[in-house]
Motif scaffolding. Structure first.
Motif, short mmCIF file in Angstrom:
data_model
loop_
_atom_site.label_atom_id
_atom_site.label_comp_id
_atom_site.label_asym_id
_atom_site.label_seq_id
_atom_site.Cartn_x
_atom_site.Cartn_y
_atom_site.Cartn_z
N LEU A 254 11.06 7.53 51.67
CA LEU A 254 10.64 7.07 52.99
C LEU A 254 11.81 7.13 53.98
CD1 LEU A 254 8.39 3.99 52.15
CD2 LEU A 254 7.66 6.19 53.04
N ALA A 255 12.98 6.68 53.54
CA ALA A 255 14.15 6.73 54.41
C ALA A 255 14.54 8.17 54.71
CB ALA A 255 15.32 5.99 53.75
N LEU A 256 14.35 9.05 53.73
CA LEU A 256 14.68 10.46 53.91
C LEU A 256 13.80 11.08 54.99
CD1 LEU A 256 16.70 12.25 52.21
CD2 LEU A 256 14.67 13.21 51.14
N LEU A 257 12.51 10.82 54.93
CA LEU A 257 11.58 11.43 55.88
C LEU A 257 11.77 10.90 57.30
CD1 LEU A 257 8.23 11.61 53.87
CD2 LEU A 257 9.87 13.42 54.33
N GLN A 258 12.23 9.67 57.42
CA GLN A 258 12.40 9.09 58.76
C GLN A 258 13.57 9.70 59.52
OE1 GLN A 258 11.61 4.65 59.12
NE2 GLN A 258 11.58 4.86 56.90
N THR A 259 14.39 10.51 58.85
CA THR A 259 15.46 11.20 59.57
C THR A 259 14.94 12.45 60.29
OG1 THR A 259 16.05 12.51 57.60
CG2 THR A 259 17.14 10.39 57.88
N MET A 279 8.13 18.00 44.54
CA MET A 279 7.78 19.28 45.15
C MET A 279 7.62 20.41 44.13
SD MET A 279 7.36 18.76 48.37
CE MET A 279 6.56 17.24 47.81
N THR A 280 7.98 20.16 42.88
CA THR A 280 7.76 21.19 41.85
C THR A 280 6.28 21.40 41.58
OG1 THR A 280 7.96 19.52 40.09
CG2 THR A 280 9.97 20.69 40.75
N ILE A 363 10.42 19.45 55.48
CA ILE A 363 10.20 18.29 54.63
C ILE A 363 10.18 18.69 53.16
CG2 ILE A 363 8.44 16.59 53.99
CD1 ILE A 363 7.77 16.39 57.00
N PHE A 364 9.62 19.86 52.85
CA PHE A 364 9.59 20.34 51.47
C PHE A 364 11.00 20.44 50.90
CE2 PHE A 364 9.99 23.87 48.49
CZ PHE A 364 9.02 23.57 47.54
N PHE A 365 11.89 21.10 51.63
CA PHE A 365 13.24 21.29 51.11
C PHE A 365 14.04 19.98 51.10
CE2 PHE A 365 12.24 25.69 52.47
CZ PHE A 365 12.46 26.32 51.26
N MET A 366 13.75 19.09 52.05
CA MET A 366 14.43 17.79 52.03
C MET A 366 14.07 16.99 50.79
SD MET A 366 14.01 16.67 56.02
CE MET A 366 14.30 14.95 55.59
N LEU A 367 12.76 16.94 50.46
CA LEU A 367 12.33 16.19 49.28
C LEU A 367 12.77 16.88 47.99
CD1 LEU A 367 8.70 15.19 50.34
CD2 LEU A 367 10.70 13.71 50.20
N LYS A 368 12.79 18.20 48.01
CA LYS A 368 13.20 18.93 46.80
C LYS A 368 14.69 18.74 46.51
CE LYS A 368 13.12 23.57 44.76
NZ LYS A 368 12.74 24.99 44.96
N ARG A 369 15.51 18.75 47.56
CA ARG A 369 16.97 18.64 47.38
C ARG A 369 17.49 17.22 47.53
NH1 ARG A 369 18.05 23.65 51.58
NH2 ARG A 369 17.15 25.31 50.29
N GLY A 370 16.66 16.31 48.04
CA GLY A 370 17.10 14.93 48.26
C GLY A 370 18.13 14.81 49.36
N GLU A 371 18.02 15.66 50.38
CA GLU A 371 18.99 15.67 51.47
C GLU A 371 18.36 15.17 52.76
OE1 GLU A 371 20.30 19.67 51.80
OE2 GLU A 371 21.37 19.68 49.88
#
Length: 407
Positions: A254-259, A279-280, A363-371
């Protein structure tokens, strides 16, 4: 043409509201194929019987059509006995003549599944499926709230009150207080005291906008509408609390997506319950965009590119992404630049879909990489210096690293 078999034991399910038709293709030890067909009802006892029968066969693959919402209960029954069925799009398997009966559909599903020609859609885990009910009902409530707010505005206009002309949000704090005072029967010279000092319109203009012919019928309808609006708002707040409580274990996502520009806490929560955090399950960003229905259509024949209309996908995710795109197009980010460039060439609606597509891939790459999100159009080093330079200079001066500036 005989299809090569990749699986030895498969089950195809043709699901309807009141009946489930099953067809199992079992390859025996001597190489022969045995077909077993069964029909089950749709009640709980029938779904349990279906799950027990399927589990006893020990299938390598179970497939069913995504017929409305009827597949959900049989899917949960199979999941309870350890079988994870593939839910496939009926449009992908219906284009064959002569197979228009329930038994024929189930047999054709099993035949295609045995050859490995079907790919199941994304089905989130059971906890997320339950939260989907909350998130999707919340979207319905938001639509109802917008409808009721528009209706209240129309009734005010019908009575001659033009408050919407002088305030940007008719349901802001001061505007709502003035509307409630009007409903209570207070005269305009008393209602205007609820106007906030932050309103840009002159007080004289606000006073004139409050003038109207508010009849008893207008007052009754406005009062009922206001009660309904506040009731829906309270209900949405309860849905928000329940949704966030269910995502207590996904705080990092949730914190990741809010960026991401344009994404707030509730928007991030509603997106996570639809696409999950793993995302896999989609493989790559292209498949995710195709599943949502925000990527350009693929229709080419004889070297000519035909219609590029987006396909039908997940309407809930697409609606969220369009909301994010509208918000991101007003931020100082790369999305605003892309939106402005596309609007000139392709128009507003196509630009919004393109921004939604770009947001989903991001968003896909953010969730996949945790960045966290980092905007390519933003100089984060310059922002850090601008924000911290006065404090740094003060500390360096205090400890003698630089001489104090004499005035």
């Amino acid at each position: 043409m005989e299809l090569a078999a990749l699986y030895k034991r498969v089950i195809g399910l043709d699901v309807h509201q009141a009946q489930i038709t099953a067809c199992a293709l079992i390859e025996e030890a001597d190489g022969t194929t045995r077909m077993e067909q069964r029909q089950f009802g749709a009640f709980k006892r029938d779904r349990r019987a279906l799950a027990s029968w399927a589990a006893a066969l020990g299938p390598d693959c179970v497939v069913m059509e995504s017929t409305g919402i009827y597949w959900k209960s049989p899917y949960a029954a199979l999941e309870a006995v350890g079988l994870h069925a593939q839910v496939v799009n009926a449009r992908h398997v219906k284009n064959v003549p002569g197979r228009k009966t329930d038994i024929g559909d189930a047999q054709w599903l099993a035949t295609l599944a045995r050859a490995g020609l079907l790919r199941g859609s994304f089905i989130p885990p059971a906890p997320l499926r339950e939260l989907r009910l909350i998130a999707r009902q919340r979207q319905v409530l938001v639509g109802q709230l917008a409808s009721e707010k528009n209706r209240l505005h129309k009734v005010l206009t019908d009575s001659g009150i033009r408050l919407g002309v002088v305030v940007s949000d008719l349901h802001g704090q001061s505007a709502r207080a003035m509307v409630k005072a009007l409903i209570a029967g207070q005269p305009p010279h008393e209602v205007i005291r609820f106007a906030s000092a932050r309103l840009k319109a002159p007080r004289a203009e606000i006073f004139e906008a409050l003038q109207g012919d508010l009849t008893a019928s207008h007052g009754f309808v406005l009062q009922e509408l206001m009660h309904h609006i506040e009731e829906i708002e309270a209900r949405i707040a309860r849905f928000d609390a329940r949704l966030l409580a269910g995502l207590a274990d996904a705080q990092s996502a949730l914190a990741l997506l809010q960026t991401v520009p344009g994404v707030d806490l509730i928007g991030a929560a509603m997106l996570l319950v639809e696409i999950g955090t793993d995302m896999t399950a989609f493989g790559n960003a292209d498949r995710l965009a195709s599943w949502v229905g925000v990527c350009p259509g693929n229709n080419e024949s004889a070297g000519k590119r035909k219609s590029g209309h987006v396909r039908k996908g997940n309407p809930y995710v697409r609606r969220l992404l369009c909301e994010f795109a509208h918000a991101a197009s007003r931020t100082r980010s790369v999305f605003k630049t892309k939106f402005q460039a596309l609007t000139v060439r392709r128009g507003h609606k196509r630009a919004i879909i393109a921004i939604a597509h770009k947001l989903l891939r991001t968003i896909f790459f953010m969730l996949k990489r945790g960045e966290h999100y980092r905007d390519s159009a933003t100089d984060y080093e310059a922002l850090s210096v601008q924000r911290n330079a006065p404090r740094w200079i003060k500390a360096l001066t205090k400890y003698g690293f630089i001489a104090p500036v004499s005035v």
